[in-house]
Design a protein around this motif. Structure first.
Motif, PDB file in Angstrom:
ATOM      1  N   ALA A 133       0.828  -1.206   0.000  1.00  0.00           N
ATOM      2  CA  ALA A 133       0.000   0.000   0.000  1.00  0.00           C
ATOM      3  C   ALA A 133       0.862   1.256   0.000  1.00  0.00           C
ATOM      4  CB  ALA A 133      -0.932  -0.008   1.209  1.00  0.00           C
ATOM      5  N   ARG A 134       1.931   1.246   0.785  1.00  0.00           N
ATOM      6  CA  ARG A 134       2.820   2.412   0.816  1.00  0.00           C
ATOM      7  C   ARG A 134       3.490   2.622  -0.541  1.00  0.00           C
ATOM      8  NH1 ARG A 134       4.044   0.433   6.056  1.00  0.00           N
ATOM      9  NH2 ARG A 134       5.892  -0.655   5.271  1.00  0.00           N
ATOM     10  N   TYR A 140       1.402   6.636  -6.760  1.00  0.00           N
ATOM     11  CA  TYR A 140       0.288   7.534  -7.064  1.00  0.00           C
ATOM     12  C   TYR A 140       0.719   8.985  -6.890  1.00  0.00           C
ATOM     13  CZ  TYR A 140      -4.082  10.074  -6.613  1.00  0.00           C
ATOM     14  OH  TYR A 140      -5.081  11.000  -6.770  1.00  0.00           O
ATOM     15  N   ARG A 141       1.409   9.284  -5.789  1.00  0.00           N
ATOM     16  CA  ARG A 141       1.831  10.671  -5.519  1.00  0.00           C
ATOM     17  C   ARG A 141       2.756  11.184  -6.626  1.00  0.00           C
ATOM     18  NH1 ARG A 141      -1.767  12.727  -2.054  1.00  0.00           N
ATOM     19  NH2 ARG A 141      -2.264  11.172  -0.466  1.00  0.00           N
ATOM     20  N   ALA A 145       1.673  14.200  -9.038  1.00  0.00           N
ATOM     21  CA  ALA A 145       2.494  15.415  -9.111  1.00  0.00           C
ATOM     22  C   ALA A 145       2.891  15.714 -10.553  1.00  0.00           C
ATOM     23  CB  ALA A 145       3.721  15.256  -8.235  1.00  0.00           C
ATOM     24  N   ALA A 146       3.254  14.669 -11.287  1.00  0.00           N
ATOM     25  CA  ALA A 146       3.607  14.865 -12.693  1.00  0.00           C
ATOM     26  C   ALA A 146       2.395  15.372 -13.484  1.00  0.00           C
ATOM     27  CB  ALA A 146       4.123  13.563 -13.289  1.00  0.00           C
ATOM     28  N   PRO A 187      -7.340  12.612  -2.900  1.00  0.00           N
ATOM     29  CA  PRO A 187      -6.860  12.018  -4.151  1.00  0.00           C
ATOM     30  C   PRO A 187      -7.960  11.202  -4.830  1.00  0.00           C
ATOM     31  CG  PRO A 187      -6.053  10.766  -2.290  1.00  0.00           C
ATOM     32  CD  PRO A 187      -6.739  11.962  -1.718  1.00  0.00           C
ATOM     33  N   GLY A 188      -7.878  11.095  -6.123  1.00  0.00           N
ATOM     34  CA  GLY A 188      -8.871  10.330  -6.864  1.00  0.00           C
ATOM     35  C   GLY A 188      -8.272   9.800  -8.148  1.00  0.00           C
ATOM     36  N   PRO A 189      -9.077   9.180  -8.980  1.00  0.00           N
ATOM     37  CA  PRO A 189      -8.555   8.591 -10.225  1.00  0.00           C
ATOM     38  C   PRO A 189      -8.033   9.621 -11.207  1.00  0.00           C
ATOM     39  CG  PRO A 189     -10.954   8.491 -10.169  1.00  0.00           C
ATOM     40  CD  PRO A 189     -10.516   8.943  -8.813  1.00  0.00           C
ATOM     41  N   HIS A 190      -8.397  10.907 -11.028  1.00  0.00           N
ATOM     42  CA  HIS A 190      -7.932  11.953 -11.933  1.00  0.00           C
ATOM     43  C   HIS A 190      -6.874  12.842 -11.295  1.00  0.00           C
ATOM     44  CE1 HIS A 190     -11.082  10.726 -14.646  1.00  0.00           C
ATOM     45  NE2 HIS A 190     -11.986  10.903 -13.701  1.00  0.00           N
TER      46      HIS A 190
END
Length: 340
Positions: A133-134, A140-141, A145-146, A187-190
């Motif tokens: 998970a980490r 994801y982060r 950010a990109a 956070p979300g899928p977009h």
């Protein structure tokens, strides 16, 4: 085994009758011996009886042998039957307790065993899942950010392009901007951004979200500018503009028509308009009319396509009104040729 127990009981009773205390064999044997001693005196009378008695004794001996063999075959430990009955009672009780047929207890036991093994290995699995998970969160982060960085670069180009379209649409005093609000907590899928289109309709006024600040006509023209700028980025298959030219005329209406025509090269564009400059840019022209029926009790709406050779007349009517003049027809002809 219970049936065998009953059979064995009957076999024991039969064996007792044939070879037990009440057996007729000793009495029959004694009778045969006495008759044999008398056989010399009356052989014709005694010998048939002795033969019959010998046959009976032989038959009883055979019966005793068969009964012995049957008893040995049916022999079992009564305690084994008791143990089996107790096992059956326990299985039926377990079936009632877990609400499954007795035949399903094995499968249920296997599932419980698997669950127990998962519980026993739960700490190890939980640690592995936490690591996964980490790692997923970090990926994801980085990706979010990109994406945010790319969006910030894209907004500069988008804002510049949209603002360049506003002046011809009689929005020269307005300003368009794309606002990116980064919300790391959501956070979300977009990604982690919330994006809004903001406008400032006049200098000195406070900018705000497009959908709340712009009036109906302004909103349509802002969206037209957006659609024109993003035409090469994909679009809905059909775009509908309802009286986007309200309150404008002349060059502004013509600018709107030009942009609608450009959009029409990439998607189906339907425009409800009263502006001849817009209508002249269309590939097809439809007239919408209303008429009273049943002495005014109801109204019918009619949509009729204007034939290509009749378009000049219809656009001239839009220019001149009820009485179509030669000047109106000439102006209509110029509009059609300019659009072509």
């Amino acid at each position: 085994m219970m049936q065998a127990e009953k059979v064995a009981g009957d076999l024991r009773d039969a064996h007792e009758a044939v070879a037990g205390i009440q057996s007729p064999v000793p009495a029959l044997s004694a009778a045969v011996r006495r008759l044999e001693r008398r056989a010399v005196q009356a052989p014709a009378l005694i010998e048939p009886a002795v033969k019959a008695l010998d046959a009976a004794l032989t038959a009883l001996d055979d019966a005793s042998s068969h009964l012995d063999a049957a008893l040995r075959a049916a022999d079992h430990d009564p305690r084994e039957l008791e143990r089996i009955e107790e096992r059956l009672f326990a299985l039926r009780a377990a079936g009632r307790k877990y609400n499954v047929p007795v035949d399903g207890l094995n499968a249920l036991a296997a599932r419980h065993a698997a669950d127990l093994s998962l519980i026993e290995a739960g700490a190890e699995q939980l640690a592995a899942l936490e690591v996964a998970a980490r790692e997923a969160d970090e990926r994801y982060r980085v990706a979010a950010a990109a994406l945010s960085g790319g969006r910030k670069q894209a907004t500069e180009k988008l804002d510049k392009a949209v603002n360049a379209e506003l002046k011809p649409l009689k929005l020269e005093r307005a300003k368009f901007s794309t606002e990116i609000m980064t919300e790391p907590a959501a956070p979300g899928p977009h990604g982690i951004d919330r994006i809004e289109f903001w406008v400032q309709t006049n200098p000195g006024t406070r900018p705000g979200p497009l959908m709340r600040v712009a009036s109906g006509g302004e909103l349509a023209r802002f969206l037209l500018a957006l659609k024109v700028v993003l035409a090469d980025r994909g679009s809905a298959p059909t775009l509908v503009f309802d009286e986007i030219d309200t309150g404008v005329g002349g060059a502004v209406a013509d600018a709107i028509g030009v942009r609608l025509g450009r959009l029409g090269q990439r998607a189906q564009v339907m425009a409800v308009t009263h502006a001849p400059q817009v209508a002249a840019r269309a590939d097809r022209h439809y007239v919408i009319s209303k008429s009273a029926l049943d002495k005014g009790k109801r109204v019918a709406t009619r949509v009729a396509e204007v034939a290509a050779d009749k378009r000049r007349e219809e656009i001239a009517r839009m220019l001149a009104g009820a009485e179509i003049t030669a000047e109106a027809r000439a102006a209509a002809e110029r509009l059609i040729k300019a659009a072509g």
